[in-house]
Design a protein around this motif. Structure first.
Motif, PDB file in Angstrom:
ATOM      1  N   THR A  50      37.964  64.665 -20.301  1.00 18.27           N
ATOM      2  CA  THR A  50      38.552  65.780 -21.052  1.00 18.27           C
ATOM      3  C   THR A  50      37.867  65.943 -22.406  1.00 18.27           C
ATOM      4  OG1 THR A  50      40.332  64.337 -21.856  1.00 18.27           O
ATOM      5  CG2 THR A  50      40.811  65.714 -19.930  1.00 18.27           C
ATOM      6  N   GLU A  51      37.444  64.836 -23.011  1.00 15.48           N
ATOM      7  CA  GLU A  51      36.699  64.940 -24.266  1.00 15.48           C
ATOM      8  C   GLU A  51      35.308  65.521 -24.028  1.00 15.48           C
ATOM      9  OE1 GLU A  51      36.773  61.017 -25.899  1.00 15.48           O
ATOM     10  OE2 GLU A  51      38.818  61.226 -26.641  1.00 15.48           O
ATOM     11  N   LEU A  52      34.725  65.198 -22.907  1.00 12.70           N
ATOM     12  CA  LEU A  52      33.407  65.730 -22.558  1.00 12.70           C
ATOM     13  C   LEU A  52      33.474  67.236 -22.303  1.00 12.70           C
ATOM     14  CD1 LEU A  52      30.558  64.569 -22.091  1.00 12.70           C
ATOM     15  CD2 LEU A  52      31.121  64.437 -19.673  1.00 12.70           C
ATOM     16  N   ALA A  53      34.593  67.695 -21.758  1.00 15.61           N
ATOM     17  CA  ALA A  53      34.760  69.120 -21.460  1.00 15.61           C
ATOM     18  C   ALA A  53      34.791  69.965 -22.725  1.00 15.61           C
ATOM     19  CB  ALA A  53      36.035  69.333 -20.658  1.00 15.61           C
ATOM     20  N   VAL A  54      35.144  69.378 -23.853  1.00 18.84           N
ATOM     21  CA  VAL A  54      35.197  70.117 -25.119  1.00 18.84           C
ATOM     22  C   VAL A  54      33.809  70.615 -25.521  1.00 18.84           C
ATOM     23  CG1 VAL A  54      35.735  69.892 -27.584  1.00 18.84           C
ATOM     24  CG2 VAL A  54      37.239  68.878 -25.885  1.00 18.84           C
ATOM     25  N   GLN A  55      32.793  69.941 -25.075  1.00 23.54           N
ATOM     26  CA  GLN A  55      31.428  70.302 -25.464  1.00 23.54           C
ATOM     27  C   GLN A  55      30.886  71.516 -24.717  1.00 23.54           C
ATOM     28  OE1 GLN A  55      29.056  66.806 -24.969  1.00 23.54           O
ATOM     29  NE2 GLN A  55      30.281  65.609 -26.399  1.00 23.54           N
ATOM     30  N   TYR A  57      31.412  75.376 -23.483  1.00 21.32           N
ATOM     31  CA  TYR A  57      32.176  76.571 -23.818  1.00 21.32           C
ATOM     32  C   TYR A  57      33.035  77.049 -22.649  1.00 21.32           C
ATOM     33  CZ  TYR A  57      33.390  81.347 -24.926  1.00 21.32           C
ATOM     34  OH  TYR A  57      34.086  82.496 -25.121  1.00 21.32           O
ATOM     35  N   TYR A  58      32.531  76.911 -21.435  1.00 24.68           N
ATOM     36  CA  TYR A  58      33.273  77.372 -20.258  1.00 24.68           C
ATOM     37  C   TYR A  58      34.670  76.758 -20.216  1.00 24.68           C
ATOM     38  CZ  TYR A  58      34.823  77.799 -15.461  1.00 24.68           C
ATOM     39  OH  TYR A  58      35.570  78.039 -14.347  1.00 24.68           O
ATOM     40  N   PHE A  59      34.770  75.471 -20.487  1.00 26.67           N
ATOM     41  CA  PHE A  59      36.062  74.797 -20.397  1.00 26.67           C
ATOM     42  C   PHE A  59      36.995  75.178 -21.539  1.00 26.67           C
ATOM     43  CE2 PHE A  59      33.298  71.972 -17.904  1.00 26.67           C
ATOM     44  CZ  PHE A  59      33.977  72.052 -16.701  1.00 26.67           C
ATOM     45  N   ARG A  63      42.608  77.029 -19.058  1.00 25.74           N
ATOM     46  CA  ARG A  63      43.856  76.417 -19.496  1.00 25.74           C
ATOM     47  C   ARG A  63      43.668  74.908 -19.593  1.00 25.74           C
ATOM     48  NH1 ARG A  63      48.247  78.652 -15.420  1.00 25.74           N
ATOM     49  NH2 ARG A  63      46.854  77.445 -14.127  1.00 25.74           N
ATOM     50  N   MET A  64      44.372  74.288 -20.517  1.00 22.27           N
ATOM     51  CA  MET A  64      44.253  72.850 -20.702  1.00 22.27           C
ATOM     52  C   MET A  64      44.705  72.087 -19.456  1.00 22.27           C
ATOM     53  SD  MET A  64      42.884  72.377 -23.593  1.00 22.27           S
ATOM     54  CE  MET A  64      42.025  73.929 -23.569  1.00 22.27           C
TER      55      MET A  64
END
Length: 93
Positions: A50-55, A57-59, A63-64
């Protein structure tokens, strides 16, 4: 998620994907019988993804809860078959 935020009148930050993931995992905990070490691994890997997904833009446009579930399913897919069967079974209950 929108209902929760509307009820709070948008006066707070929305839950992060990691927080949603922890909530989801805490809901399925009573339905799985896996070692504590494996459970810790699931939580750590879900946090990392989930921290990697922050990098990406698509994610950030998703929705979280979608990001959290994707991270959980990816971690479960990478674990042994016994853990995978129990975790997927808990989601289907």
């Amino acid at each position: 998620e929108r209902t929760l935020l509307n009820g709070l009148s948008w006066r707070c930050n929305a839950p992060t994907a990691h927080q949603v993931g922890l909530s989801i995992l805490s809901l399925i905990l009573p339905y799985v019988d896996i070692p504590e070490v494996t459970w810790g691994f699931l939580m750590d890997e879900m946090k990392y993804l989930t921290e990697l997904a922050v990098q990406d833009y698509y994610f950030s446009t998703q929705r979280m809860s979608t990001t959290a579930l994707a991270a959980i399913f990816n971690v479960v897919n990478d674990t042994s078959t016994k853990v995978r069967r129990q975790a997927i079974g808990a989601f289907l209950r």
